[in-house]
Design a protein around this motif. Structure first.
Motif, PDB file in Angstrom:
ATOM      1  N   ASP A   1       0.831  -1.208   0.000  1.00 41.00           N
ATOM      2  CA  ASP A   1       0.000   0.000   0.000  1.00 41.00           C
ATOM      3  C   ASP A   1       0.861   1.252   0.000  1.00 41.00           C
ATOM      4  OD1 ASP A   1      -2.598   1.517   0.529  1.00 41.00           O
ATOM      5  OD2 ASP A   1      -1.390   2.066   2.276  1.00 41.00           O
ATOM      6  N   ARG A   2       1.927   1.274   0.799  1.00 41.62           N
ATOM      7  CA  ARG A   2       2.820   2.442   0.821  1.00 41.62           C
ATOM      8  C   ARG A   2       3.541   2.586  -0.518  1.00 41.62           C
ATOM      9  NH1 ARG A   2       0.895   5.921   3.127  1.00 41.62           N
ATOM     10  NH2 ARG A   2      -0.876   4.572   2.749  1.00 41.62           N
ATOM     11  N   TYR A   3       3.881   1.459  -1.139  1.00 40.31           N
ATOM     12  CA  TYR A   3       4.529   1.511  -2.457  1.00 40.31           C
ATOM     13  C   TYR A   3       3.585   2.141  -3.487  1.00 40.31           C
ATOM     14  CZ  TYR A   3       5.595  -0.293  -7.114  1.00 40.31           C
ATOM     15  OH  TYR A   3       5.806  -0.406  -8.459  1.00 40.31           O
ATOM     16  N   LEU A   4       2.313   1.711  -3.478  1.00 38.75           N
ATOM     17  CA  LEU A   4       1.344   2.271  -4.427  1.00 38.75           C
ATOM     18  C   LEU A   4       1.068   3.739  -4.131  1.00 38.75           C
ATOM     19  CD1 LEU A   4      -1.217  -0.689  -4.606  1.00 38.75           C
ATOM     20  CD2 LEU A   4       0.521  -0.072  -6.301  1.00 38.75           C
ATOM     21  N   ALA A   5       1.092   4.122  -2.850  1.00 41.17           N
ATOM     22  CA  ALA A   5       0.789   5.504  -2.485  1.00 41.17           C
ATOM     23  C   ALA A   5       1.900   6.463  -2.873  1.00 41.17           C
ATOM     24  CB  ALA A   5       0.531   5.595  -0.984  1.00 41.17           C
ATOM     25  N   LEU A   6       3.148   5.997  -2.794  1.00 40.08           N
ATOM     26  CA  LEU A   6       4.283   6.894  -3.057  1.00 40.08           C
ATOM     27  C   LEU A   6       4.861   6.712  -4.453  1.00 40.08           C
ATOM     28  CD1 LEU A   6       6.126   6.686   0.369  1.00 40.08           C
ATOM     29  CD2 LEU A   6       4.836   8.618  -0.534  1.00 40.08           C
ATOM     30  N   ALA A   7       5.066   5.477  -4.868  1.00 42.35           N
ATOM     31  CA  ALA A   7       5.672   5.244  -6.183  1.00 42.35           C
ATOM     32  C   ALA A   7       4.659   5.349  -7.309  1.00 42.35           C
ATOM     33  CB  ALA A   7       6.343   3.859  -6.203  1.00 42.35           C
ATOM     34  N   LYS A   8       3.386   5.030  -7.029  1.00 40.83           N
ATOM     35  CA  LYS A   8       2.332   5.113  -8.044  1.00 40.83           C
ATOM     36  C   LYS A   8       1.181   5.977  -7.525  1.00 40.83           C
ATOM     37  CE  LYS A   8       4.423   1.918 -10.572  1.00 40.83           C
ATOM     38  NZ  LYS A   8       4.972   2.167 -11.931  1.00 40.83           N
ATOM     39  N   PRO A   9       1.438   7.247  -7.232  1.00 41.92           N
ATOM     40  CA  PRO A   9       0.388   8.063  -6.605  1.00 41.92           C
ATOM     41  C   PRO A   9      -0.800   8.343  -7.506  1.00 41.92           C
ATOM     42  CG  PRO A   9       2.249   9.430  -7.235  1.00 41.92           C
ATOM     43  CD  PRO A   9       2.665   8.017  -7.484  1.00 41.92           C
ATOM     44  N   MET A  10      -0.641   8.257  -8.822  1.00 46.32           N
ATOM     45  CA  MET A  10      -1.721   8.584  -9.746  1.00 46.32           C
ATOM     46  C   MET A  10      -2.585   7.377 -10.068  1.00 46.32           C
ATOM     47  SD  MET A  10      -1.147  11.703  -9.917  1.00 46.32           S
ATOM     48  CE  MET A  10      -2.423  12.102 -11.091  1.00 46.32           C
ATOM     49  N   ASN A  11      -2.118   6.182  -9.750  1.00 38.59           N
ATOM     50  CA  ASN A  11      -2.871   4.973 -10.056  1.00 38.59           C
ATOM     51  C   ASN A  11      -3.799   4.626  -8.891  1.00 38.59           C
ATOM     52  OD1 ASN A  11      -1.461   4.838 -12.437  1.00 38.59           O
ATOM     53  ND2 ASN A  11       0.001   3.304 -11.714  1.00 38.59           N
ATOM     54  N   ARG A  12      -5.085   4.554  -9.165  1.00 41.82           N
ATOM     55  CA  ARG A  12      -6.066   4.184  -8.156  1.00 41.82           C
ATOM     56  C   ARG A  12      -6.520   2.740  -8.409  1.00 41.82           C
ATOM     57  NH1 ARG A  12      -6.173   6.947  -3.793  1.00 41.82           N
ATOM     58  NH2 ARG A  12      -8.373   6.404  -3.501  1.00 41.82           N
ATOM     59  N   THR A  13      -6.161   1.836  -7.524  1.00 40.33           N
ATOM     60  CA  THR A  13      -6.521   0.435  -7.658  1.00 40.33           C
ATOM     61  C   THR A  13      -7.487   0.051  -6.540  1.00 40.33           C
ATOM     62  OG1 THR A  13      -4.654  -0.307  -6.302  1.00 40.33           O
ATOM     63  CG2 THR A  13      -4.273  -0.073  -8.677  1.00 40.33           C
ATOM     64  N   LYS A  14      -8.074  -1.148  -6.676  1.00 41.40           N
ATOM     65  CA  LYS A  14      -8.996  -1.639  -5.648  1.00 41.40           C
ATOM     66  C   LYS A  14      -8.286  -1.890  -4.325  1.00 41.40           C
ATOM     67  CE  LYS A  14     -12.417  -3.748  -8.713  1.00 41.40           C
ATOM     68  NZ  LYS A  14     -13.111  -5.002  -9.096  1.00 41.40           N
ATOM     69  N   MET A  15      -6.980  -2.200  -4.403  1.00 40.63           N
ATOM     70  CA  MET A  15      -6.232  -2.459  -3.169  1.00 40.63           C
ATOM     71  C   MET A  15      -6.131  -1.204  -2.305  1.00 40.63           C
ATOM     72  SD  MET A  15      -3.102  -5.021  -4.037  1.00 40.63           S
ATOM     73  CE  MET A  15      -2.691  -5.015  -2.300  1.00 40.63           C
ATOM     74  N   ARG A  16      -6.301  -0.026  -2.895  1.00 45.56           N
ATOM     75  CA  ARG A  16      -6.220   1.227  -2.145  1.00 45.56           C
ATOM     76  C   ARG A  16      -7.587   1.724  -1.736  1.00 45.56           C
ATOM     77  NH1 ARG A  16      -3.181   5.580  -1.991  1.00 45.56           N
ATOM     78  NH2 ARG A  16      -3.013   4.784   0.113  1.00 45.56           N
ATOM     79  N   CYS A  17      -8.572   0.860  -1.762  1.00 46.41           N
ATOM     80  CA  CYS A  17      -9.914   1.182  -1.309  1.00 46.41           C
ATOM     81  C   CYS A  17     -10.142   0.524   0.054  1.00 46.41           C
ATOM     82  CB  CYS A  17     -10.947   0.668  -2.320  1.00 46.41           C
ATOM     83  SG  CYS A  17     -12.657   0.875  -1.797  1.00 46.41           S
ATOM     84  N   PRO A  18     -10.560   1.275   1.082  1.00 49.42           N
ATOM     85  CA  PRO A  18     -10.748   0.685   2.420  1.00 49.42           C
ATOM     86  C   PRO A  18     -11.704  -0.500   2.432  1.00 49.42           C
ATOM     87  CG  PRO A  18     -10.786   3.075   2.545  1.00 49.42           C
ATOM     88  CD  PRO A  18     -10.771   2.736   1.095  1.00 49.42           C
ATOM     89  N   LYS A  19     -12.742  -0.468   1.575  1.00 52.24           N
ATOM     90  CA  LYS A  19     -13.682  -1.585   1.544  1.00 52.24           C
ATOM     91  C   LYS A  19     -12.994  -2.866   1.099  1.00 52.24           C
ATOM     92  CE  LYS A  19     -17.735  -0.706  -0.097  1.00 52.24           C
ATOM     93  NZ  LYS A  19     -18.859  -0.430  -1.043  1.00 52.24           N
ATOM     94  N   TRP A  20     -12.156  -2.771   0.059  1.00 55.47           N
ATOM     95  CA  TRP A  20     -11.423  -3.943  -0.408  1.00 55.47           C
ATOM     96  C   TRP A  20     -10.340  -4.342   0.582  1.00 55.47           C
ATOM     97  CZ3 TRP A  20     -12.101  -7.474  -4.126  1.00 55.47           C
ATOM     98  CH2 TRP A  20     -13.086  -7.223  -5.085  1.00 55.47           C
ATOM     99  N   ALA A  21      -9.758  -3.370   1.260  1.00 58.52           N
ATOM    100  CA  ALA A  21      -8.741  -3.689   2.267  1.00 58.52           C
ATOM    101  C   ALA A  21      -9.338  -4.532   3.390  1.00 58.52           C
ATOM    102  CB  ALA A  21      -8.139  -2.403   2.822  1.00 58.52           C
TER     103      ALA A  21
END
Length: 362
Positions: A117-137
């Protein structure tokens, strides 16, 4: 916490006596700190006004796993203090010793998820995936709990309470039907609990550190917020591997022992004592994590302070409202107007005299 037949029959050394005297106070310390710290973390995540982020969901589940584990340790603290006499029945023997390994699998899998999650938030900040959704988390967390329970099923199946006449104790120990189960246990913990997550966490950590050094990304306010959470996650990861790597090395030696490269009670004592010490170092990780949130996590400190301020303000408002109501009631009851005797009051107290009664009295 594991106890098998070889441990019971090869424990007549001075080292075992020393270890048995150190274990109960150390387990008590871990239990107290772990219960207080992880309860605090769960309270902050549950009572905060802002909705939980994906990292909060994973770290909250990590705190829940740590809390369950430290709640199980007092049972072994009492057992060791009584020379391994298990007085809690076979059901708790199975349940307690299934929950403890579940903690390790949950911890490492949640750390994998939070590092991704931290990798997606910092290295891929523009990509919104289901893994970054609290419901899917939350759904992923449920799957992690189920998978950890399945991996811990051998403890539920093969834990037994048996009386050992040589030691005169009724012990809770692992009774594998075949020695190959020891190899299966060690390989599962080495592979799923360490060797497979290690490259994933390492790769994510590399990109997280690289993104933290990228000044062009730090201009964005959203990335600055994610950066604070990333520092906390990196610290938690480092402490986790520091606490659990010796345990994994001892499990590797236990796997080599399965092939009887070295035998004898001396080697068995060294191996079992090393496993015990490494296990306690791993258990301490559950008590250290909450303090990392407070010391390293500046964002967590602000949220904790906000939660406590809201609780105090709510308590003050409730107490002030109660005092106000009491004051109003007392003022109304003590007013001179209410103390005057009126005809209406007399009519309520004394019934009016009827005409017949008046005529009789005359």
């Amino acid at each position: 916490m594991e106890l098998n037949s070889s441990t019971l029959f090869c424990n007549d050394t001075v080292a075992w006596t020393w270890l048995s005297s150190v274990q109960p106070p150390f387990l008590a310390l871990i239990s107290i700190l772990g219960v207080l710290g992880n309860s605090l973390v769960l309270c902050v995540f549950s009572l905060q006004r802002k909705p939980c982020s994906v990292a909060d969901v994973y770290l909250g589940n990590l705190a829940a796993a740590d809390l369950i584990m430290v709640l199980c340790l007092p049972f072994w603290m009492v057992t060791i203090a009584q020379d391994y006499q298990w007085n809690f029945g076979q059901l708790l023997c199975k349940v307690i010793n299934t929950a403890i390994p579940m903690n390790y699998y949950c911890s490492v899998l949640f750390l994998v998820l939070v590092s991704v999650d931290r990798y997606l938030a910092l290295a891929k900040p523009m990509n919104r995936t289901k893994m970054r959704c609290p419901k899917w988390a939350k759904r992923i967390c449920v799957m992690v709990w189920v998978a950890s329970f399945i991996l811990s099923l051998p403890n539920l199946l093969f834990r037994r309470v048996r009386f050992f006449s040589t030691l005169e104790v009724e012990a809770c120990y692992l009774a594998y039907p075949h020695p190959a189960w020891i190899l299966q246990r060690n390989l599962t913990r080495n592979l799923i609990g360490f060797l497979v997550p290690l490259p994933v966490i390492s790769l994510c950590t590399f990109h997280i550190v690289k993104a933290l050094k990228n000044r062009s990304l730090m201009i964005q306010p959203r990335v600055q917020t994610e950066r604070k959470a990333a520092k906390l996650v990196l610290t938690v990861l480092i402490v986790f591997f520091f606490c659990w790597t010796p345990f994994q090395l001892m499990r590797l030696l236990s796997t080599l022992d399965y092939f009887q490269l070295v035998s004898g009670c001396l080697w068995e004592d060294i191996l079992q004592i090393g496993i015990q010490l490494a296990t306690y170092l791993g258990y301490s990780n559950s008590a250290i994590n909450p303090f990392l949130y407070v010391i390293v996590g500046s964002h967590f400190r602000k949220r904790a302070l906000g939660v406590f301020q809201n609780l105090l303000s709510f308590r003050r408002k409730s107490s002030s409202s109660v005092l106000t109501n009491v004051t109003v009631i007392s003022k109304c009851g003590d007013s001179p107007k209410d103390n005057r005797v009126t005809p209406l009051t007399l009519k309520r107290v004394y019934p009016p005299l009827t005409h017949q009664i008046v005529s009789r009295s005359s």
